[in-house]
Each structure stands twice: as structure tokens, then as C-alpha cells.
Design a protein around this motif. Structure first.
Motif, short mmCIF file in Angstrom:
data_model
loop_
_atom_site.label_atom_id
_atom_site.label_comp_id
_atom_site.label_asym_id
_atom_site.label_seq_id
_atom_site.Cartn_x
_atom_site.Cartn_y
_atom_site.Cartn_z
N TRP A 403 0.44 63.01 34.22
CA TRP A 403 0.93 61.79 34.84
C TRP A 403 1.37 60.74 33.81
O TRP A 403 0.77 60.61 32.74
CB TRP A 403 -0.15 61.20 35.73
CG TRP A 403 -0.77 62.21 36.64
CD1 TRP A 403 -2.03 62.71 36.58
CD2 TRP A 403 -0.13 62.89 37.73
NE1 TRP A 403 -2.24 63.64 37.57
CE2 TRP A 403 -1.08 63.78 38.28
CE3 TRP A 403 1.15 62.84 38.29
CZ2 TRP A 403 -0.79 64.60 39.37
CZ3 TRP A 403 1.44 63.65 39.38
CH2 TRP A 403 0.49 64.52 39.90
N ASN A 412 12.68 60.20 36.34
CA ASN A 412 11.90 61.14 37.15
C ASN A 412 12.24 62.60 36.81
O ASN A 412 11.42 63.49 36.99
CB ASN A 412 12.04 60.87 38.65
CG ASN A 412 13.45 60.98 39.19
OD1 ASN A 412 14.33 61.55 38.57
ND2 ASN A 412 13.65 60.42 40.38
N PRO A 583 11.95 62.32 45.43
CA PRO A 583 10.97 61.45 44.79
C PRO A 583 11.68 60.32 44.07
O PRO A 583 12.76 60.51 43.52
CB PRO A 583 10.27 62.39 43.81
CG PRO A 583 11.30 63.43 43.50
CD PRO A 583 12.07 63.63 44.76
N ASN A 587 5.93 60.12 38.73
CA ASN A 587 4.65 60.69 39.19
C ASN A 587 4.73 61.34 40.57
O ASN A 587 3.82 62.09 40.94
CB ASN A 587 3.56 59.62 39.18
CG ASN A 587 3.10 59.30 37.78
OD1 ASN A 587 3.17 60.13 36.87
ND2 ASN A 587 2.64 58.07 37.57
N GLU A 588 5.77 61.06 41.31
CA GLU A 588 5.91 61.70 42.61
C GLU A 588 6.45 63.12 42.50
O GLU A 588 6.27 63.94 43.41
CB GLU A 588 6.83 60.88 43.52
CG GLU A 588 6.21 59.57 43.98
CD GLU A 588 7.09 58.83 44.95
OE1 GLU A 588 6.59 57.90 45.61
OE2 GLU A 588 8.30 59.18 45.06
N VAL A 591 3.98 66.08 42.62
CA VAL A 591 3.34 66.07 43.93
C VAL A 591 4.22 66.74 44.97
O VAL A 591 3.77 67.62 45.73
CB VAL A 591 3.01 64.62 44.36
CG1 VAL A 591 2.47 64.59 45.78
CG2 VAL A 591 2.03 63.99 43.38
N VAL A 592 5.49 66.34 45.02
CA VAL A 592 6.36 66.88 46.08
C VAL A 592 6.72 68.34 45.82
O VAL A 592 6.90 69.11 46.79
CB VAL A 592 7.62 66.02 46.26
CG1 VAL A 592 7.24 64.61 46.71
CG2 VAL A 592 8.48 65.97 45.01
N ARG A 618 0.75 50.73 40.79
CA ARG A 618 0.60 50.76 42.24
C ARG A 618 -0.58 49.93 42.72
O ARG A 618 -0.50 49.27 43.77
CB ARG A 618 0.49 52.21 42.72
CG ARG A 618 1.81 53.00 42.56
CD ARG A 618 1.66 54.47 42.91
NE ARG A 618 2.93 55.16 42.81
CZ ARG A 618 3.71 55.49 43.84
NH1 ARG A 618 3.34 55.16 45.07
NH2 ARG A 618 4.86 56.11 43.65
N HIS A 626 0.70 57.74 44.24
CA HIS A 626 1.83 58.67 44.27
C HIS A 626 1.48 59.96 45.01
O HIS A 626 2.37 60.69 45.44
CB HIS A 626 2.29 59.01 42.85
CG HIS A 626 1.18 59.41 41.91
ND1 HIS A 626 0.47 58.50 41.16
CD2 HIS A 626 0.66 60.62 41.61
CE1 HIS A 626 -0.44 59.13 40.44
NE2 HIS A 626 -0.35 60.43 40.70
N GLU A 628 0.54 60.12 47.91
CA GLU A 628 1.00 59.96 49.29
C GLU A 628 2.41 60.53 49.50
O GLU A 628 2.81 60.81 50.63
CB GLU A 628 1.00 58.48 49.68
CG GLU A 628 -0.39 57.88 49.79
CD GLU A 628 -1.19 58.53 50.91
OE1 GLU A 628 -0.80 58.35 52.09
OE2 GLU A 628 -2.18 59.22 50.60
N ALA A 629 3.14 60.73 48.40
CA ALA A 629 4.49 61.30 48.53
C ALA A 629 4.44 62.69 49.15
O ALA A 629 5.43 63.16 49.73
CB ALA A 629 5.17 61.36 47.17
N ILE A 680 10.76 60.16 51.53
CA ILE A 680 10.77 61.17 50.47
C ILE A 680 11.35 62.50 50.95
O ILE A 680 12.22 63.08 50.30
CB ILE A 680 9.33 61.41 49.95
CG1 ILE A 680 8.68 60.08 49.54
CG2 ILE A 680 9.34 62.41 48.80
CD1 ILE A 680 9.36 59.38 48.40
#
Length: 786
Positions: A403, A412, A583, A587-588, A591-592, A618, A626, A628-629, A680
């Protein structure tokens, strides 16, 4: 099957020649089935199907291709791709004729060695359903009765890069000796994707890839291919470094056998791909020739020209066709019965030839039994596989170094490199092999997809693939081959090397990248792969389709490289066939990707941007983690309780979300009580339980909304549920014009996506709320009063 010497090539050709008489009869049976199939259905492609029969029979019966008619799932069996997918009648007729020999032997002996699975083989009865709903498809598909073919094909040029991808997967897995055969006509060699494939396959050292070319000089239109394309198959392939062999007479068994046998078993010290061609007549024996035979059966059914094609067969084999020389029965049921009876006569004649039945059945068993269960040097045979490793999708427990820290400035797209290096380095340490093999159109570093090849902290990666010095690398060296790259990664992901391919996938995932504005160049192969994954009984792998420089954030390159409308191509799939993810910050991204891998969809379309942006704090901003993405949508700013709710703002994209975050204090100061939702991925959001979705978005939110996006308005339709929302949406095409270029700030300002424009747009949205809702009510009232 080990590489044979030149002397053993000669011995094999001599052995093949002993069976040319049988091959001739098999060919006649296939020809007749093709004719009957198309006469019955009055649709399909007879010309190319007829002209390829000799090559097909030689390949399947000549100890050249290791395949098992009983087990299309055999993991170390050779792969066959009918790149000329319109010649599906050839495929169906051939399988039906060969299958009949085993069916006859099983009925005679009861020996389980001859047993066929009726769900996975074409019998002659199935030919009656050609091009009918629920029957045999009009073009080749890897599904049900035709799992023998290992790709969905038909559109010209699409099968070739797919075949290359399958050969690459086998090569990278260390499945030495497992071959991929692609059958094509010269018209199908003219698309640019095939030119890309010829270059790329040579560069990748795919000595396990073989093209079989039906050189008949005609396509669909009146002109000859040679009128517009110079040269011959010999030149077309040799000029790209391929080994090439030919047969000047594609009806001569000796010539065809020599060409194919030298192709497959001849020496190949340079370890390059190969091609064999046969000079043929399109429509051979069909009495309609050249382009006239391409996609036009004899018409009407049972016309005199059709019966003329049946005379030689009747005279040669003593078959009397029902209704010979007569028009089609007027009653459909009577016609169907007549066709069925005539098929039965053909196969009854075949069964009476015991020598033929014994030769065919025993040869097919011998070839099938030659498929090895193990291969020395096979790299994917470990006790575990990254394809079902839960650690890879457990993003909440990724290494801390994954991260970025608040306050850092990172694009990104850099997170793609970071996640990619971790997933393959982790897979190397844990499973001894990679999960992803990747490529890009000479943009690997630019789009950061090259990270999949690099080390992750102390964990070593696999490095770049090089056919001689590093065959275990994962970053494939590709030039500007957008179309071929898509076929390459889809082909790789389709190769299931599991011992239980109907239950699980074990193989490679593929990833490719380009600019957002160029993603349409990959759609054709992605579409076919999606269709194949939907219907095939085999489990298939994942493809990561990266739009690496998307949106007007690609500022300096100007409008030719902006991805504002073109990225919408990734949405043109049935629901559940693609996960489209956007994203907004570094950091997203991990995750996605991780969450998308858990979905059933075979394709993940990942949209990334070029410029670095500040990683938000955040906690300080009061916005969720992040993590939550992973839900596909989450609330960046909720309504202030106790105040009138003024509408919902969807935000998607990098510069747009970053700038809207900067506006949050102004929203507070100006009393703009709007909910802001990070949009997203509509697909990830739809995968959430209803209870979760309703806590993020209510029905009221969807009808009282606008959007802020770095793309076009029309690409937000998954989020915007009403026509009024369009009028207030802030998008790169706000004035229905292509943007120009300049610095990032200049382009974002022109696109009306700067902080000032976003704030003005939200203020207008709030000010007009009563008018907006009244307009919606008028629409409903008008609908009720009609």
C-alpha cells in the motif's frame, strides 16, 4: 511423441501410404455428409469445407496429431483450432464419420475401449440439426459435442492469434511435445491480426504451433485472392521465419502426407513455428466452384445439381438414395425423414466394410492411447495451484508494503505493477509457477504491466520471457500487436491443464494492456472468449484487460490517445461476463483486482490513468478505507442528518474523484447536502447482497442523481437511472466535442472537470432539484394518462 529423424519421416509416409485407400473412402463419406447437411439446411459453407477434407483426414489419421476422440479433455492431447470457422460442416462431417467406426465396434464387441460419450461427440444423427436452434452451430464452437475444437472461431483472422496463445500456454507450462494445429484458408490469412501472429509466434519461439493452409485462391467476392495479394503461402510464412512445406495438388494423398509429415516430424533446429499448405479447388467435387461455393449450398433442396454430386458416390459404393433425382418433398416431415433415411444408407454402407471399420476404430484408439499422462519437464504438476489459492484474493491481508502512504503522489497504474509483482512472486514461492503471463503493445513499462515480471521486495519474480535464455519468464516481448495480444492472452487462459477440467481450472491467467483509446482493438477476441467461456463445459481462466492510459488524464498525447468514448467497448458484454472496474487511486487497484478474481466473469476490464495523484488521508477526510472499493461502490460523503437531502452525486475516474474530494470542504461551507458515491464497478456492486447495496444506494438516490466522470455521459448509464440525470452530469464530453491537448491542468479545465467546474455543476444540480423532480413527475403523469 519425440521428434523423429528425417529417415523416420520417410518411414511414416510409407506407412501412411498403406492406408490411402481407406483415407479415400473416409474422404468420400465426409464429402457426402457435407453435401447432405447443407442440402437439408440450405445454409452453410460447402466450398472451403470440401477443399480441406484431404488435409483433415491426413492430420487426424496419419499419426500426426495426438488426440483422443473419446476424451476431448485429455490435458496433454494436441489442440485443434478451425481458424476457418465457417467450414464447420467439415468439422461435423469428419467427427461423425470417425465416431461411427467406434460406435459400430462398441455395438459389435461391447468393449469399453470403443465407448464414446454422446454428449461430447458428433454422430451422424446430429447432422440433421446443423444450423438449427439447439443443434450444431453455424461456426466452430468449443462446446458440447464439439469440445474437439479448442476455440470459438468464424470471424476472419480471429483463430490465428488464439492458436498462438494456446501454443504459448503449453510452451510456458513445459508441456513439451503437445502441439497446436490451426486450419485456415488464404483469405483468412489476410487480416492484420494474422500478420501480427506470424511475427509474434516466431518471436516467442513457438515450435509447437502449426498452420494448415487451404490455398484455393477464392473468398466470398468474385475476384481471386491472388489478384490483390501477391505471393504464395510459402513466401507468406517463410518471410516471417517459419518452416514451410507444400502440396501442389491438395487432392493427392502422397503430396499432402509428405507436406504434413515433414511439418510435424521433420527437423526444426531453429525451434520456429511451421506451416503446410495444399493447393486446392474451392468446392472440389461440389459442382459449384470458387467463390460461388463459399456460402451458397445447392438450391433449392434436392435440385438436379445436388443429385449430380451424389451420382459418383452411388456408382462407386452401390448406394441408392431415396428420392434420387426428384424434387424436395413438399411436406417438411417427409423431407426430414428422407434425409434421415439417406444418412442411414450412407452409414450402413460404411459399416458393411469391416476392414474400414477395424482400421478406423483401431487407429483412433492407438492415436488416443499415445497421449502421455506425464511429461518430463512439465512445470505445472505440483501439489498446489495459484488458481485456487485464497491468499491471492485476500486483499485485507496483503503485505503492508503493497500500500501507498497518505500524502505520497503515485499514479494508480503503478499499483498494477506492485500487485502484479506480488502475485507472481508469491506464486513462485508458494506454487513454483506464475499465475499470470502478460504482454503489452510495446507499452509494458508505460502501462506498468511489466511489474508482473519483477521481484516483490525479497521475493524473486520470473523476469521477462526470452525464448532461449529465459523460457520461464512471464513478460512476453510484443510489438504493436494489439489484436494478436488479445488473442494471445485469451488463448492462454483457455488452456486448462487440470486432470479434472470439467470441475476446475489449472493453467495460466493472461493480462494485456494498451491505451484506453485503443481498447477497441482487442474487443473481437475478448468477445469470442466470453462467448466460449459462457457455453463450454471446460473450466476456463481469467483475462485481465488493462486500459492503462484512459480518460483525458492522458493529456500531453492529445485527443488521438484520450480514452473518453472508446473504453465503453469493455461494457459491451452480457451481464456477468465482464467485471468493469474504475479505481480512482493507487490503493484501490489491488483491492478491485482481487475482488474481481472471485467473480465468475472470465474477463476483468481494468481502467487506469497516467498522472500521479496524492494518496488521500482517508481517516483525516472522514472517508472509508480503500477496502470499500471491493463493493463496487461506496459512500465518500453521506447526507448530513437533520438537513434536507439534495441528491446523490456519482463520481468515477481519477482526476474527477481527486478534484471532487478537494471540493468536500466547499460542499460543507455552501450547504450542499449531497451524498457522494464512488462508482467503481457496477458489476462488483451488483454482486453485493441486497442489504449492502441498499445501505449505499436507495431507489431514491438513483432517481435524484447526477454524475461526475472523466469519460462520456453515455458510459455512466449503469449508474444513472433517469434521463434528467444526463442534463446535470459533468463529463469530458460536456459540449459533445472531442477534447484537445495540453498539460493535465489545461485539459482538465477544458473538460470542465476542475474543482471549480465540479462545484458549479453540483450547485446547479442542487438549485434545480425541485424542477428536476417535477420533470420526472410529469413523465410519470404523462405515461399514466396515455
Amino acid at each position: 511423441m519425440a521428434m523423429q529423424s528425417q529417415k523416420s519421416v520417410g518411414s511414416l509416409i510409407e506407412k501412411q501410404s498403406l492406408h490411402f485407400e481407406h483415407w479415400e473412402k473416409i474422404k468420400d463419406l465426409i464429402d457426402t455428409c457435407i453435401d447432405m447437411m447443407l442440402n437439408h439446411r440450405q445454409s452453410g459453407h460447402p466450398g472451403g469445407s470440401r477443399s480441406k477434407v484431404q488435409m483433415m483426414v491426413t492430420l487426424l489419421m496419419g499419426d500426426l496429431m495426438r488426440w483422443d476422440i473419446r476424451r476431448p479433455e485429455a490435458r496433454f492431447g494436441d489442440r485443434f483450432i478451425l481458424a476457418a470457422g465457417h467450414t464447420a460442416p467439415l468439422l461435423y462431417a469428419t467427427l461423425a464419420v470417425l465416431a461411427e467406426s467406434l460406435r459400430a465396434k462398441f455395438e459389435e464387441t461391447g468393449d469399453s475401449r470403443y465407448r464414446l460419450n454422446p454428449e461430447h461427440i458428433v454422430f451422424w444423427e446430429d447432422l440433421l440439426g446443423f444450423r438449427r436452434h439447439g443443434g450444431l452451430a453455424g461456426h466452430a464452437e468449443m462446446e458440447g459435442k464439439t469440445l474437439f475444437v479448442k476455440a470459438n472461431t468464424g470471424p476472419s483472422g480471429h483463430g490465428s492469434p488464439f492458436a498462438m496463445g494456446e501454443a504459448m500456454a503449453l510452451k510456458r507450462a513445459g508441456a513439451e511435445g503437445v502441439k497446436v494445429f490451426a486450419m485456415e484458408g488464404e483469405g483468412g490469412l489476410t487480416p492484420g491480426g494474422v500478420h501480427e501472429t506470424k511475427n509474434s509466434a516466431w518471436g516467442l519461439g513457438l515450435d509447437n504451433l502449426y498452420f494448415l493452409v487451404d490455398w484455393n485462391d477464392f473468398g466470398i467476392d468474385d475476384h481471386r485472392v491472388s489478384d490483390v495479394v501477391p505471393g504464395s503461402p510459402q513466401e507468406w510464412f517463410e518471410s516471417h521465419g517459419w518452416r514451410t512445406f507444400g502440396a501442389q495438388d491438395g487432392t493427392d494423398w502422397t503430396q499432402v502426407a509428405k507436406a504434413l509429415t515433414n511439418l510435424v516430424h521433420g527437423p526444426n533446429p531453429a525451434k520456429v513455428p511451421g506451416a503446410a499448405w495444399a493447393r486446392t479447388r474451392k468446392g472440389r467435387g461440389y459442382l459449384k466452384y470458387d467463390n460461388a461455393s463459399h456460402g451458397a449450398p445447392h438450391s433449392p433442396s434436392n435440385c438436379q445439381l445436388y443429385w449430380e454430386t451424389k451420382k459418383p458416390f452411388m456408382e462407386k459404393y452401390g448406394v441408392e438414395f431415396e428420392g434420387f433425382g426428384e424434387p424436395r418433398p413438399g411436406d417438411t416431415a417427409a423431407f426430414n425423414k428422407q434425409v434421415r433415411n439417406n444418412y442411414a444408407k450412407v452409414f450402413e454402407m460404411m459399416r458393411k466394410d469391416r476392414d474400414l471399420i477395424d482400421y478406423m476404430a483401431d487407429t483412433l484408439l492407438q492415436i488416443g492411447d499415445s497421449i502421455p499422462e506425464t511429461i518430463d519437464g512439465y512445470r505445472f504438476g505440483g501439489p498446489t495451484s495459484p488458481c485456487n489459492d485464497a491468499v491471492i484474493t485476500d486483499f485485507e491481508n496483503y503485505p503492508e508494503s503493497m500500500w501507498a502512504k497518505p500524502g505520497e503522489k503515485k499514479p494508480n497504474r503503478a499499483a498494477l505493477a506492485r500487485w502484479g509483482s506480488w502475485v507472481n512472486a508469491y506464486s513462485k514461492k508458494t506454487h513454483g509457477r506464475p499465475l499470470f503471463v502478460i504482454c503489452s503493445a510495446d507499452l509494458a513499462d508505460s502501462t506498468n504491466i511489466s511489474g508482473f515480471a519483477y521481484d516483490f521486495d525479497e521475493l524473486p519474480g520470473f523476469g521477462k520471457y526470452e525464448r532461449n535464455s529465459n523460457p520461464e519468464g512471464v513478460l512476453l516481448p510484443q510489438e504493436i500487436t494489439e489484436f494478436a495480444n488479445a488473442g494471445l492472452v485469451c488463448g492462454m487462459a483457455s488452456v486448462n491443464l487440470s486432470k479434472k477440467p470439467f470441475e476446475e481450472f489449472d493453467g495460466l491467467y493472461g493480462a494485456c494492456s494498451t491505451y484506453g483509446s485503443f481498447v477497441y482493438l482487442k474487443y473481437g477476441l475478448m468477445r469470442l472468449y466470453s462467448q466460449m467461456c459462457q457455453d463450454t463445459q471446460f473450466k476456463t481462466g481469467k483475462v485481465l484487460w488493462v486500459a492503462g492510459h484512459s480518460g483525458p488524464e492522458t493529456a500531453d498525447d492529445s485527443r488521438t490517445h484520450f480514452g473518453i468514448f472508446a473504453p465503453g467497448i469493455t461494457q459491451l458484454f452480457p451481464e456477468g461476463q465482464v467485471i468493469d472496474v474504475h479505481p480512482w487511486e493507487y490503493n484501490e487497484v489491488p483491492v478491485v483486482i482481487a475482488r474481481s478474481l472471485l467473480a465468475k466473469a472470465p474477463i476483468i476490464a481494468l481502467h487506469l490513468t497516467r498522472p500521479p495523484i496524492e494518496i488521500p488521508d482517508r481517516a483525516a477526510l472522514g472517508i472509508p478505507s480503500h477496502f470499500e472499493a471491493a463493493k463496487g461502490a461506496y459512500i465518500l460523503r453521506d447526507f448530513k442528518q437533520g438537513q434536507p437531502k439534495m441528491g446523490t452525486v456519482f463520481v468515477q475516474g481519477t482526476a474527477t474523484t481527486s478534484n471532487l474530494i478537494k471540493c468536500l470542504p466547499d460542499l460543507e461551507k455552501n450547504g450542499l447536502n449531497v451524498k457522494v458515491v464512488a462508482a467503481i464497478s457496477p458489476q462488483l456492486f451488483n454482486l453485493q447482497p441486497k442489504s449492502v447495496r441498499e445501505t449505499i444506494l436507495s431507489d431514491a438516490d438513483r432517481f435524484d442523481c447526477m454524475a461526475v466522470t472523466n469519460r462520456s455521459r453515455r458510459l455512466m448509464k449503469d449508474w444513472l437511472s433517469n434521463p434528467v440525470a444526463d442534463e446535470y452530469t459533468i463529463s469530458s464530453d460536456w459540449d459533445d466535442r472531442w477534447r484537445t491537448g495540453g498539460t493535465l491542468d489545461e485539459v482538465i479545465e477544458e473538460a470542465h472537470l476542475s474543482c471549480d467546474w465540479i462545484l458549479k455543476g453540483i450547485e446547479r444540480f442542487v438549485k434545480d432539484r425541485d424542477e428536476r423532480l417535477a420533470t420526472l413527475r410529469r413523465y410519470l403523469d404523462a405515461a399514466e394518462k396515455r
